[in-house]
Design a protein around this motif. Sequence first.
Motif, PDB file in Angstrom:
ATOM      1  N   TYR A 148       2.394   9.064   2.676  1.00  0.00           N
ATOM      2  CA  TYR A 148       1.404   9.056   3.955  1.00  0.00           C
ATOM      3  C   TYR A 148       1.234  10.496   4.398  1.00  0.00           C
ATOM      4  O   TYR A 148       0.177  10.720   4.898  1.00  0.00           O
TER       5      TYR A 148
ATOM      6  N   TRP B 218       8.461   9.942   2.508  1.00  0.00           N
ATOM      7  CA  TRP B 218       7.074   9.850   3.549  1.00  0.00           C
ATOM      8  C   TRP B 218       6.045  10.723   2.875  1.00  0.00           C
ATOM      9  O   TRP B 218       4.980  11.008   3.531  1.00  0.00           O
TER      10      TRP B 218
ATOM     11  N   THR C 265       0.797   3.967  -0.275  1.00  0.00           N
ATOM     12  CA  THR C 265       1.467   4.821   0.905  1.00  0.00           C
ATOM     13  C   THR C 265       0.320   5.810   1.414  1.00  0.00           C
ATOM     14  O   THR C 265       0.136   6.135   2.481  1.00  0.00           O
TER      15      THR C 265
ATOM     16  N   PHE D 245      -3.546   6.245   9.593  1.00  0.00           N
ATOM     17  CA  PHE D 245      -3.490   7.084  10.751  1.00  0.00           C
ATOM     18  C   PHE D 245      -4.401   8.164  10.868  1.00  0.00           C
ATOM     19  O   PHE D 245      -4.728   8.489  11.880  1.00  0.00           O
TER      20      PHE D 245
ATOM     21  N   ILE E 198      -2.033   3.670   3.798  1.00  0.00           N
ATOM     22  CA  ILE E 198      -1.490   3.773   5.070  1.00  0.00           C
ATOM     23  C   ILE E 198      -1.501   5.397   5.911  1.00  0.00           C
ATOM     24  O   ILE E 198      -1.760   5.268   6.946  1.00  0.00           O
ATOM     25  N   GLY E 199      -1.410   6.353   5.244  1.00  0.00           N
ATOM     26  CA  GLY E 199      -1.735   7.833   5.589  1.00  0.00           C
ATOM     27  C   GLY E 199      -3.435   7.760   6.101  1.00  0.00           C
ATOM     28  O   GLY E 199      -3.429   8.576   7.153  1.00  0.00           O
TER      29      GLY E 199
END
Length: 742
Positions: free
Chosen positions: A506, A503, A454, A461, A457-458
């Motif tokens: 992230y 979340w 996770t 971004f 994925i952050g």
Amino acid sequence: MNQPANTTAAAAPRPSFGAQLRDAASDWWQNERPTWIYVFKMVFAGLLALGIGYALDLESPRSALITVFIVMQPQSGMILAKSFYRVIGTLVGSVAIIVFVGLFAQTPELFLIASALWIGLCTVGSAHNRNFRSYGFVLSGYTVALIGLPAALNPGITFDSVMTRGTEITVGIVCAGLVSALVFPQASAPGLVRIIRGRFTAFVDLIGATLGGTTDRKQLDIANARFVGDIIGLEALRSSAIFEDPEIRLRSGRLTRMNSEFMALSTRVHALHQLMNRLHANPAPSAQIIIDAISPYFKEVQPLLTRESGEPVMSAVDAADAALKLETYKRELPRRVRATRNTLQLDSDAAMLDFDTASELLYRVIEELHAYTLTYASLNQRRHEREQWEHAYAFKTSMTTALIAGARAAITLLLLSAFWLASGWPSGDVAALNAAAFCAITSAAPDPARATRTVAIGVVFAAIAGYIYTFHLLPRTDGYWMLAAMLMPALMLAVWLTTKPKWAGYGLGICIFFPFLAVPDNFAHFNAAGYLNESIALLVSLIVTAVSFMLLLPPTTDWTVRVLEKQLRKQVVDACFGKLGHLALKFESGTRDLMHQITMLTSSRPALRQNAFGWTFATLEVGHAIIELRTELNGIRTERPDLLSAEAYAALNRLRETIPALFSTPNRDTFADALAANDHAIAQVQQTIGPHYRERSERHRLQRTLSYLHFIRTALLDQQSPLHTMRDGAANTTHSGARHAT
């Protein structure tokens, strides 16, 4: 003709638009306002640290900004505690850097090996500790990777790098602490009060339901698992709140004492509940006689914990009145129980032992409840004699899993470092240090591979947003204020994501790595190739970390749970042979800490969790009874060594050998040996008591010893315990019961 029901009733008026708007605003104010205050505070603190870093002409002001996001916590006490251990970890890591660079600056391979060993050792320390002390160990290793690897490439700047890094961290910590304490401060003390009151009230309800017979084993297991979380949560809040509130520091000993007394009390209640369950499952007429004789006492407990208005006790002031009632009840209970015992007409010594054991457990419940209530009531005073409590909560971690976590971090760093040296990758040092850091940081997570994914994925971004900021927006800014305005939306989004459990990973990835990529140093460099290299290095480091968690003895495997179960059973071995001084507290807290770890690891595997819970409660029941038996025997040996015969001492010593063997290697043979030794010890103590006259104090001591032995026997024969599968069958139970009765 039938009329619809709704035609006879007046239609409910529909709320006006203004009323609906007011309700929505009220709901937002209650639920979302604290979240957004926290978001604004953290972003403000981060940008303040960034501005100070630029003003002081620090080499990398973004480190101060990142430090704010790393130490950010909802309560100011947590920030101060985390900041304290971050400073300690950074200082220790800085000393290690100077030593390693001085020894191995000319040999990068030896420097990397030494760094890997150091980071592995720090990861072991992190896995072996709890709360923010664990974070201090992480920082000790992470600092070596963060500063040491660049310093090794240029030894001449080592001291300057250490001082600059320390200054940047200090700026971030000071800004985070000041903003948290001065801008809409959120203290830890109210959270402590809520946990204490909520736990006391919930436990009063549980006692009423448990002793009243309306709680089954599954409900009790769920309640105990929740209480374990409360115990650990209260200890974490207490250790943080002492940094911010002098009133909490004055009561710190009592809060620790309450945790200890609550653990002992919950174990007593669970043991009594289990014994009554076994009596209810017993078809013999004598079992029902015992239930009918002891049950009226159970119903008298809950009113003692109820105010005159009928509401349960909640505040410390109410607890003072409850403590007085409990003291009177405790003083009169032995006399009343003796009177009840004299009226019983039971057909065997075994049945009388059931009653004696149940009444002894009931007295212990009242005794522990009285102590717990007294400590709760004492919190209303700034100073109290019950503050004198030096027995801290003892965490228990498997050294095997801690060593595996350390080895995993060291191996990951060595593999990426070897690739860096072999390939000449310009950003290989970034990949190596970041992988080592996240191996240590996420090793304590229930599913570290998932947590790392996770965050990765952050990072994706963060890399995309950082590229847009660095090469399209940053060249158009002029000065700090425009830079702060430009960064604020992205930082607010990142911090807001961390407040949502789904979340949070992230958000953490964006909070840490977006500033790392997008915020310029004092001497800004616009290098697209370098930017892409660093972004790829960060992503590769997290991917390698996730793979290492999946391949190198993953913490989420059944094997890890079995290791913790073995460590759990070893608690009984320690109960048999450990020093009696503070053994009960160490046993209680250690067992519950292991239970909490197992709960976290088995959240998605109910069957595995159920089996582990079975071992937890078997360990608590038998281990606690063993400690009390040893305490009683120690008093007998000290004051009246001739009270028991040599044969009785030999039988008790034999039991002390067979119980550890059973929990170390549970199988049919060790179970049979333990049960036989327990029955033989019961027979010897019964023979010592005999039918002849004894002084009341002597008889009480022997009866208590017999009750502990009998409870161990009932725990071994519990059909809901994992030990039940090791019995040879119903015939064995009947034979043992007959032998026990004799």
